[in-house]
Design a protein around this motif. Structure first.
Motif, mmCIF file in Angstrom:
data_model
loop_
_atom_site.group_PDB
_atom_site.id
_atom_site.type_symbol
_atom_site.label_atom_id
_atom_site.label_comp_id
_atom_site.label_asym_id
_atom_site.label_seq_id
_atom_site.Cartn_x
_atom_site.Cartn_y
_atom_site.Cartn_z
ATOM 1 N N HIS A 28 38.742 30.957 33.402
ATOM 2 C CA HIS A 28 37.935 32.169 33.605
ATOM 3 C C HIS A 28 37.848 32.447 35.097
ATOM 4 O O HIS A 28 38.210 31.613 35.922
ATOM 5 N N VAL A 29 37.371 33.631 35.434
ATOM 6 C CA VAL A 29 37.281 34.027 36.845
ATOM 7 C C VAL A 29 35.833 34.303 37.257
ATOM 8 O O VAL A 29 35.594 34.783 38.363
ATOM 9 N N PHE A 30 34.884 33.987 36.391
ATOM 10 C CA PHE A 30 33.502 34.388 36.653
ATOM 11 C C PHE A 30 32.855 33.614 37.795
ATOM 12 O O PHE A 30 31.787 33.990 38.263
ATOM 13 N N VAL A 31 33.518 32.528 38.243
ATOM 14 C CA VAL A 31 32.973 31.813 39.383
ATOM 15 C C VAL A 31 32.955 32.712 40.613
ATOM 16 O O VAL A 31 32.113 32.563 41.499
ATOM 17 N N PHE A 32 33.875 33.681 40.677
ATOM 18 C CA PHE A 32 33.914 34.610 41.805
ATOM 19 C C PHE A 32 32.805 35.655 41.738
ATOM 20 O O PHE A 32 32.614 36.412 42.691
ATOM 21 N N PHE A 33 32.084 35.707 40.628
ATOM 22 C CA PHE A 33 30.999 36.676 40.481
ATOM 23 C C PHE A 33 29.674 35.985 40.157
ATOM 24 O O PHE A 33 28.740 36.617 39.695
ATOM 25 N N SER A 34 29.617 34.690 40.421
ATOM 26 C CA SER A 34 28.394 33.913 40.187
ATOM 27 C C SER A 34 27.353 34.260 41.244
ATOM 28 O O SER A 34 27.678 34.876 42.283
ATOM 29 N N PRO A 35 26.085 33.879 41.030
ATOM 30 C CA PRO A 35 25.052 34.146 42.045
ATOM 31 C C PRO A 35 25.395 33.567 43.414
ATOM 32 O O PRO A 35 25.129 34.201 44.440
ATOM 33 N N ALA A 36 25.991 32.378 43.448
ATOM 34 C CA ALA A 36 26.355 31.779 44.733
ATOM 35 C C ALA A 36 27.426 32.607 45.442
ATOM 36 O O ALA A 36 27.365 32.835 46.663
ATOM 37 N N ALA A 37 28.413 33.064 44.659
ATOM 38 C CA ALA A 37 29.464 33.884 45.252
ATOM 39 C C ALA A 37 28.903 35.223 45.731
ATOM 40 O O ALA A 37 29.283 35.720 46.800
ATOM 41 N N GLN A 38 27.970 35.792 44.950
ATOM 42 C CA GLN A 38 27.359 37.067 45.353
ATOM 43 C C GLN A 38 26.590 36.901 46.660
ATOM 44 O O GLN A 38 26.621 37.784 47.537
#
Length: 282
Positions: free
Chosen positions: A241-251
């Motif tokens: 998945h790619v959702f790590v790039f849109f996680s709270p930490a990434a944001q």
């Protein structure tokens, strides 16, 4: 001593009544530009001439603004900036149409894939992949000798250089953000994912401007787009998945990087000049 030749009366009459061929007109007018006696011999209606000059002056002094310029002026943008921004190169306008088409496709594909609850979340991945990089394509097409047919003319105006590039970048960033914001609520899945593209888009845009102080905007935008897509593809292949790039930490990282990069680009704004010879070689 040889006397000066003058236009025959019959030729002057045909010129005044518009009965000469274009080549003859150019020849007559060339002579008239040098001969005061022949100019005085050309008949004209003083009232018609005065009215014609008034119409010409009215068009020159008060040209009809484009619809986009009128809209910007109503939004509070000064007249000269509204006119300038409305004159964005044709490739940028084509890019705007492409943004709408890509977003429509992404939203439609997400709905088709999001019928199942599991896929409703993963269906937004294509949208999240392309939405952050759409403004970068616009910046690459907004200004420069390779995309703007009047670049050399604009380079000689007070608007040239860093101010021109920054204004053009803003001109493509705002419609891209607006169009993407309109499309986002129509995505299936959690609302937070529909808005997760914004901070990455701002960070990548600021990064493009920061890199543009060292390389051309085209190269800066192309490099960041390639890096973004490669990172998402690699993460998707490794973790599924790619959702790590849109996680709270990434944001939080995007939110911190965007203003820092924007300040860096502003401080180095003197280097934001696509007219420099080192950029023309790219």
């Amino acid at each position: 001593m040889k006397s000066q030749w003058h236009l025959p009366g019959e030729l002057i009459q045909r010129y005044a009544t518009g009965r000469l061929e274009p080549v003859q007109v150019m020849s007559v007018e060339t002579h008239l530009s040098r001969c005061a006696a022949c100019r005085e011999a050309v008949p004209y209606d003083e009232e018609w001439l005065a009215t014609s000059w008034e119409r010409i002056e009215d068009l020159v002094d008060r040209p009809s603004p484009r619809p986009a310029a009128r809209l910007l002026h109503r939004a509070g943008v000064p007249d000269h900036l509204a006119t300038f921004l409305a004159a964005t190169p044709t490739p940028a306008r084509g890019w705007l149409a492409a943004v709408g088409a890509v977003l429509t496709f992404a939203v439609t594909a997400a709905h088709l894939a999001g019928q199942d609850p599991f896929w409703a979340v993963h269906a937004v991945v294509p949208f999240l992949t392309i939405a952050p990089v759409l403004p970068l394509a616009g910046i690459a097409l907004a200004y420069g000798p390779h995309v703007d047919p009047v670049h050399e003319l604009q380079a000689a105006t007070p608007m040239a250089g860093p101010r021109l590039l920054l204004l053009r970048a803003l001109a493509v960033l705002v419609p891209a953000v607006v169009l993407t914001s309109i499309a986002a609520p129509f995505l299936p899945g959690p609302g937070r994912l529909a808005a997760a593209w914004l901070l990455p888009a701002l960070a990548l845009t600021a990064g493009t401007l920061a890199l543009s102080t060292r390389v051309s905007p085209r190269l800066a935008a192309g490099g960041l787009v390639t890096a973004w897509l490669a990172a998402l593809a690699l993460e998707g292949g490794l973790a599924g998945h790619v959702f790590v790039f849109f996680s709270p930490a990434a944001q939080a990282l995007y939110g911190t990087a965007a203003p820092i990069l924007a300040v860096f680009a502003y401080r180095r704004r003197a280097h934001l000049d696509p007219g420099e010879s080192r950029w023309n070689r790219l």
